[in-house]
Scaffold this motif. Sequence first.
Motif, PDB file in Angstrom:
ATOM      1  N   TYR A 151       3.561  13.983  -4.549  1.00 49.53           N
ATOM      2  CA  TYR A 151       3.717  13.242  -5.806  1.00 49.53           C
ATOM      3  C   TYR A 151       3.415  11.772  -5.553  1.00 49.53           C
ATOM      4  O   TYR A 151       3.582  11.291  -4.427  1.00 49.53           O
ATOM      5  CB  TYR A 151       5.152  13.388  -6.341  1.00 49.53           C
TER       6      TYR A 151
ATOM      7  N   PHE B 144      -2.806  13.046 -13.424  1.00 54.30           N
ATOM      8  CA  PHE B 144      -1.351  13.014 -13.582  1.00 54.30           C
ATOM      9  C   PHE B 144      -0.913  13.245 -15.015  1.00 54.30           C
ATOM     10  O   PHE B 144       0.228  13.562 -15.281  1.00 54.30           O
ATOM     11  CB  PHE B 144      -0.781  11.665 -13.116  1.00 54.30           C
ATOM     12  N   SER B 145      -1.851  13.020 -15.945  1.00 54.62           N
ATOM     13  CA  SER B 145      -1.404  13.026 -17.327  1.00 54.62           C
ATOM     14  C   SER B 145      -2.208  14.000 -18.207  1.00 54.62           C
ATOM     15  O   SER B 145      -1.677  14.996 -18.686  1.00 54.62           O
ATOM     16  CB  SER B 145      -1.519  11.586 -17.828  1.00 54.62           C
TER      17      SER B 145
ATOM     18  N   TYR C 163       1.872   4.660  -5.906  1.00 50.70           N
ATOM     19  CA  TYR C 163       0.848   5.693  -6.143  1.00 50.70           C
ATOM     20  C   TYR C 163       0.386   6.408  -4.876  1.00 50.70           C
ATOM     21  O   TYR C 163      -0.483   7.269  -4.936  1.00 50.70           O
ATOM     22  CB  TYR C 163      -0.387   5.131  -6.858  1.00 50.70           C
TER      23      TYR C 163
ATOM     24  N   THR D   7       2.641  21.080 -13.235  1.00 48.05           N
ATOM     25  CA  THR D   7       3.356  20.039 -12.483  1.00 48.05           C
ATOM     26  C   THR D   7       3.594  18.840 -13.393  1.00 48.05           C
ATOM     27  O   THR D   7       2.687  18.434 -14.121  1.00 48.05           O
ATOM     28  CB  THR D   7       2.512  19.562 -11.274  1.00 48.05           C
ATOM     29  N   ALA D   8       4.811  18.307 -13.330  1.00 48.64           N
ATOM     30  CA  ALA D   8       5.086  17.058 -14.050  1.00 48.64           C
ATOM     31  C   ALA D   8       5.128  15.943 -13.006  1.00 48.64           C
ATOM     32  O   ALA D   8       5.931  15.997 -12.083  1.00 48.64           O
ATOM     33  CB  ALA D   8       6.408  17.161 -14.784  1.00 48.64           C
ATOM     34  N   TYR D   9       4.231  14.999 -13.119  1.00 49.58           N
ATOM     35  CA  TYR D   9       4.147  13.929 -12.125  1.00 49.58           C
ATOM     36  C   TYR D   9       4.941  12.710 -12.581  1.00 49.58           C
ATOM     37  O   TYR D   9       4.871  12.337 -13.759  1.00 49.58           O
ATOM     38  CB  TYR D   9       2.693  13.495 -11.927  1.00 49.58           C
ATOM     39  N   PRO D  10       5.638  12.046 -11.642  1.00 52.15           N
ATOM     40  CA  PRO D  10       6.160  10.728 -12.001  1.00 52.15           C
ATOM     41  C   PRO D  10       4.959   9.804 -12.207  1.00 52.15           C
ATOM     42  O   PRO D  10       3.884  10.078 -11.670  1.00 52.15           O
ATOM     43  CB  PRO D  10       6.966  10.306 -10.755  1.00 52.15           C
ATOM     44  N   LEU D  11       5.116   8.771 -12.946  1.00 51.32           N
ATOM     45  CA  LEU D  11       4.040   7.804 -13.231  1.00 51.32           C
ATOM     46  C   LEU D  11       2.936   8.380 -14.122  1.00 51.32           C
ATOM     47  O   LEU D  11       1.893   7.762 -14.294  1.00 51.32           O
ATOM     48  CB  LEU D  11       3.401   7.250 -11.941  1.00 51.32           C
TER      49      LEU D  11
ATOM     50  N   GLN E  30       9.465   4.039  -3.581  1.00 50.47           N
ATOM     51  CA  GLN E  30      10.097   4.469  -2.320  1.00 50.47           C
ATOM     52  C   GLN E  30       9.534   3.709  -1.137  1.00 50.47           C
ATOM     53  O   GLN E  30      10.200   3.468  -0.150  1.00 50.47           O
ATOM     54  CB  GLN E  30       9.858   5.961  -2.055  1.00 50.47           C
TER      55      GLN E  30
ATOM     56  N   VAL F 165       6.772   6.035  -6.369  1.00 55.02           N
ATOM     57  CA  VAL F 165       7.068   4.988  -7.351  1.00 55.02           C
ATOM     58  C   VAL F 165       7.347   3.719  -6.535  1.00 55.02           C
ATOM     59  O   VAL F 165       6.426   2.947  -6.279  1.00 55.02           O
ATOM     60  CB  VAL F 165       8.231   5.403  -8.269  1.00 55.02           C
TER      61      VAL F 165
END
Length: 518
Positions: free
Chosen positions: A360, A144-145, A372, A189-193, A365, A363
């Motif tokens: 994705y 993710f990062s 995750y 891709t930009a991932y949340p978290l 939801q 968070v």
Amino acid sequence: MKRITSARISQLLFLVLFLVLFINTEYRGRDEINGAVNAFFRADPLVAAAYLLAAKAFTWLLLPAVLLLVATALLGRFFCGWICPLGTILDLLGGRFRRRGAPSLFTGNAKYWVLLPLLGAALAGINLAGLLDPLAILVRGLAFSLHPLLGDTTRGAWVGLYRVLGEGRDLLAPGYALIRDHVLPFRETAYPLAFLSALILAGVIGLEGCESRCWCRRLCPLGTLLGLAARFSPFNRRPEKLCADCRACSGLCPTSFDREILQKEECIFCMECAVRCPSARVRFLPGSPLAGEGPLLPQRRVLLGGVIGGLLAARFFRFRDPAAQARVLRPPGVRDEGAFLAACVRCGECMKVCLRSALYPAVLQSGVEGLYTPVLIPRLGYCEYNCTLCGQVCPTGAIPNLPVPAKKREVIGKAVFDRNHCLPFAKKINCIVCEEHCPIPAKAIRSRRVLDTDDQGRQVELLVPYVVDELCNGCGICENVCPVEGKAGIEVFAVKDRTPLREFQGPVPVEKGGDPYG
Ligand code: SF4
Ligand code: SF4
């Protein structure tokens, strides 16, 4: 000169293997992903234990994990000293820290207060083990990062190089193509978290500032589980205590000699003491248990407290916002939300591999319980009709690995027009973008011609779209391509009944013949 031990060589080989599998968990031009890219997770006993307790079922996919647990009970906690890629990274980076000693919060039974609530929650059907599983922490931090960051930076540098070198950059093109095709992520891709994932990984590494392998000996729930199994191992180190005339082991051992006597469940079989003992006294031999060895299981107070704590936490974590639930779309093949949450280890593999950037990490939801886990966000990407990659890489089968024809019939959700946004309804403008993109050959979105009146009172002939529910599999492409700015004119919503679309029989609903899903 410092001798390189077999354990060190093994660690480096497994780290390379882990990284090769990691970068190959990616679409690289083939519909099938070869090799067991999820092998590390399938051999992870914490993943297997949590799955077993939460799903109340066994899957053969996790057989390697059972074998590893049995091997640990026979040989000791060798996984941590010979295989674990996170442990290797800690060993590689740990020497750079000045050590301050472990905080008192982490000493004693802290590791059981991490592991047991996770198992207790799993017993109540909530599988949170993946949140603290070391392999999942590492993969999420990378996927993710760090990996997207590497991709963005390298692509940006390549563009920047043109400004510096002009056409001369072409000399480097083969090298760049090699990295782009084999190392960088397939897409940006930009991932949340992403930040949280990197922070947790950095936190685990940062614990090296307290003591060597602080995470491993004080907190890691996988290491603790393996340590419990290792207590049954007949192999013991001799001598089991620090030798009064030397005591060098206390400085050499990365995990087990913070007291006079070896802590067997924390010994990771790295063999540093055996290789570096100045008097060559150290041996690992099968035989009688160590003198002064504690009970095989943690104290009853910790055991009960940990498990009950997990059961209570499970009730709290179950809370979900009902409004958010309507938009929780799961990957194709997931039919039951509860069974999915029990099986998903939150490893991130499906999200990394998703061809159209549709998946994705959730968070909140799906409540804390769903943190995750993968959710499909159609506005950002859609489920490619012919793609089965997520099912291929999922280590626990939370996303079933289906053949393409079966996957095409799996229902993710159902599309619904929003008459306040959809152009033919809201603005009286013809638009068939969603209909054109709908991949179902018989078209789950169709239009009918109607006569209507526009804003100026003129009569206009409009193509008004509608969804054929029986054909819609909720892939999300309609919502993804909708040209309306912001909120789309059509949205996919979760449905309770995710029975696959039936194999088409009977009259063909449109002019063409054959299988409408074909
Ligand atoms: S304790 Fe955990 S992170 Fe450390 S080596 Fe073992 S499994 Fe890996
Ligand atoms: S569903 Fe995705 S995140 Fe969950 S275990 Fe499978 S691959 Fe990992």
